[in-house]
Enzyme design. Sequence first.
Site, PDB file in Angstrom:
ATOM      1  CD  GLU A  96      34.355  32.231  35.174  1.00 33.32           C
ATOM      2  OE1 GLU A  96      35.043  31.447  35.816  1.00 33.32           O
ATOM      3  OE2 GLU A  96      34.308  33.447  35.412  1.00 33.32           O
ATOM      4  CB  CYS A 117      30.056  40.239  33.236  1.00 35.77           C
ATOM      5  SG  CYS A 117      31.834  40.230  33.324  1.00 35.77           S
ATOM      6  CB  CYS A 124      44.153  36.933  31.182  1.00 42.15           C
ATOM      7  SG  CYS A 124      44.576  38.650  30.826  1.00 42.15           S
ATOM      8  CB  CYS A 128      46.553  41.323  37.155  1.00 40.02           C
ATOM      9  SG  CYS A 128      46.421  42.390  35.715  1.00 40.02           S
ATOM     10  CB  CYS A 131      43.432  38.607  38.101  1.00 36.81           C
ATOM     11  SG  CYS A 131      42.202  38.088  36.915  1.00 36.81           S
ATOM     12  CB  CYS A 355      37.012  37.875  35.960  1.00 36.77           C
ATOM     13  SG  CYS A 355      38.639  38.539  36.256  1.00 36.77           S
TER      14      CYS A 355
HETATM   15  N1  SAH Z   1      41.182  42.262  31.560  1.00 33.80           N
HETATM   16  C1  SAH Z   1      40.298  43.341  31.722  1.00 33.80           C
HETATM   17  C2  SAH Z   1      38.857  42.938  31.885  1.00 33.80           C
HETATM   18  C3  SAH Z   1      38.586  41.724  32.719  1.00 33.80           C
HETATM   19  S1  SAH Z   1      38.929  41.836  34.435  1.00 33.80           S
HETATM   20  C4  SAH Z   1      40.741  44.208  32.884  1.00 33.80           C
HETATM   21  O1  SAH Z   1      41.620  43.810  33.619  1.00 33.80           O
HETATM   22  O2  SAH Z   1      40.202  45.309  32.997  1.00 33.80           O
HETATM   23  C5  SAH Z   1      37.533  42.734  35.047  1.00 33.80           C
HETATM   24  C6  SAH Z   1      37.787  43.426  36.368  1.00 33.80           C
HETATM   25  O3  SAH Z   1      37.801  42.485  37.454  1.00 33.80           O
HETATM   26  C7  SAH Z   1      39.122  44.148  36.419  1.00 33.80           C
HETATM   27  O4  SAH Z   1      38.982  45.440  36.929  1.00 33.80           O
HETATM   28  C8  SAH Z   1      39.907  43.259  37.328  1.00 33.80           C
HETATM   29  O5  SAH Z   1      40.969  43.948  37.867  1.00 33.80           O
HETATM   30  C9  SAH Z   1      38.866  42.807  38.317  1.00 33.80           C
HETATM   31  N2  SAH Z   1      39.273  41.669  39.153  1.00 33.80           N
HETATM   32  C10 SAH Z   1      40.097  40.656  38.832  1.00 33.80           C
HETATM   33  N3  SAH Z   1      40.238  39.824  39.872  1.00 33.80           N
HETATM   34  C11 SAH Z   1      39.481  40.322  40.877  1.00 33.80           C
HETATM   35  C12 SAH Z   1      39.242  39.924  42.225  1.00 33.80           C
HETATM   36  N4  SAH Z   1      39.776  38.817  42.723  1.00 33.80           N
HETATM   37  N5  SAH Z   1      38.410  40.692  42.980  1.00 33.80           N
HETATM   38  C13 SAH Z   1      37.858  41.808  42.473  1.00 33.80           C
HETATM   39  N6  SAH Z   1      38.029  42.226  41.206  1.00 33.80           N
HETATM   40  C14 SAH Z   1      38.858  41.504  40.421  1.00 33.80           C
HETATM   41 FE1  SF4 Z   2      43.842  39.735  32.739  1.00 35.63          FE
HETATM   42 FE2  SF4 Z   2      42.792  39.514  35.159  1.00 35.63          FE
HETATM   43 FE3  SF4 Z   2      44.620  41.372  34.676  1.00 35.63          FE
HETATM   44 FE4  SF4 Z   2      42.158  41.621  33.604  1.00 35.63          FE
HETATM   45  S1  SF4 Z   2      42.683  41.655  35.770  1.00 35.63           S
HETATM   46  S2  SF4 Z   2      44.140  41.922  32.577  1.00 35.63           S
HETATM   47  S3  SF4 Z   2      41.678  39.463  33.232  1.00 35.63           S
HETATM   48  S4  SF4 Z   2      44.953  39.156  34.573  1.00 35.63           S
END
Ligand code: SAH
Ligand code: SF4
Length: 372
Positions: A96, A117, A124, A128, A131, A355
């Site tokens: 995306e 973005c 990944c 987390c 996510c 994301c």
């Molecule tokens: N992996 C990197 C960059 C991609 S994620 C990172 O984690 O920083 C980009 C941002 O989107 C991160 O701050 C992540 O924590 C946030 N994010 C992921 N899932 C989300 C969700 N469901 N709602 C809001 N933000 C989210």
């Molecule tokens: Fe990976 Fe999502 Fe964690 Fe970013 S927030 S490091 S994309 S698992």
Amino acid sequence: MKFAPEKPAIYGETLDTLTTLLKEHGHPAFRAQQIMEWLYKKRVRTWDEMTNLSRPLRTWLTETFELEPTTFVLNKQSEDVTDKLLLELGDKSLIETVIIRAPQLGVGQENSRKTICISTQVGCAMGCKFCASGLEGLKRNLSAGEIVHQLIHVCRQEDARTPRAHAELVSFDNLVVMGMGEPLHNYDAIMRALTILNASWGLGFGARRITLSTSGLVPKIRQLADEPLGIRLAISLHGATDEVREQIMPVNKKWPLAELLPAVREFSEKHGRMVTLEFILIEEINDSLDQAEKLRDIAYDLHAHVNLIPYNTVEGLPWKRPSLTRQEKFAQVLDRGGVSVTLRREKGHAIDAACGQLRLKTEKSRETSVSN
Ligand code: SAH
Ligand code: SF4
């Protein structure tokens, strides 16, 4: 898993590497500059459009490189605010790229810039808990060319909206490396891609307008601090104590706050610029006033900006965003403590802007249609 395409993407080459390759194959070195112009200024879709190149050179290019390493699948628009481009890679994986056109309202701040973005991996590995990108682990890294090509799609999209005379300019203001994937887990490819995007023969996009977001890979943050390319850094903090952070981000076990925060300070000092701390607000997980106070102290100490992001619900996950009142109370603690803070308003929720969500849904529906 590694994906080995038959031909590498031309968008992964720098002016130097392309010049060397051309010379090795008996073509004049100056052709490299011409090729870059066709790619980054004219943004052509076929080799035959590169009319000032000789036919043998065009044949060599066709045989050697992939010109379109990603294919546009669909654009999911939300009220002219957010465009979400779904792109397919050579191995049918989906990624995306998001264009955010809306003004960003914050605590005492308004900002009406167009932000792009980009993704850096398929899936990944960081896992987390909140996510969508991490739900099914890492499928593979994107190549530098696949990363760069996302911006070519964006430019084409924007070229269609702007008068022809301006089509050679890049029409976005900010680039955030915050899509699917952990960029510092694909370090060489993302650095090469950003170098290409920044170069005058590439898109010529200013390094200070690029922000890379990481979940906190400490050795790579230190490596990034020593790069000549002066990009901005954002840290996905999401917990102001190890106890809270560890619960939702497994990476915190490897690099707890006591290791992460000094690395962030080092980056900030070397670059002389504010780092951003991202903090998703998740109900009952990290939205207490105690967390707000601890976050305020961390941010104040690091002289960092805080970006509060109300959680976007992910199908199949139990987490929720707190009420608006609770979000604002949390923001107030930081604001009153003299910390620069923005509270991101809901944006793109309707089109799955968090994301990894659109890609996950599309892959799921593909699986369903295959198994039916
Ligand atoms: N992996 C990197 C960059 C991609 S994620 C990172 O984690 O920083 C980009 C941002 O989107 C991160 O701050 C992540 O924590 C946030 N994010 C992921 N899932 C989300 C969700 N469901 N709602 C809001 N933000 C989210
Ligand atoms: Fe990976 Fe999502 Fe964690 Fe970013 S927030 S490091 S994309 S698992």
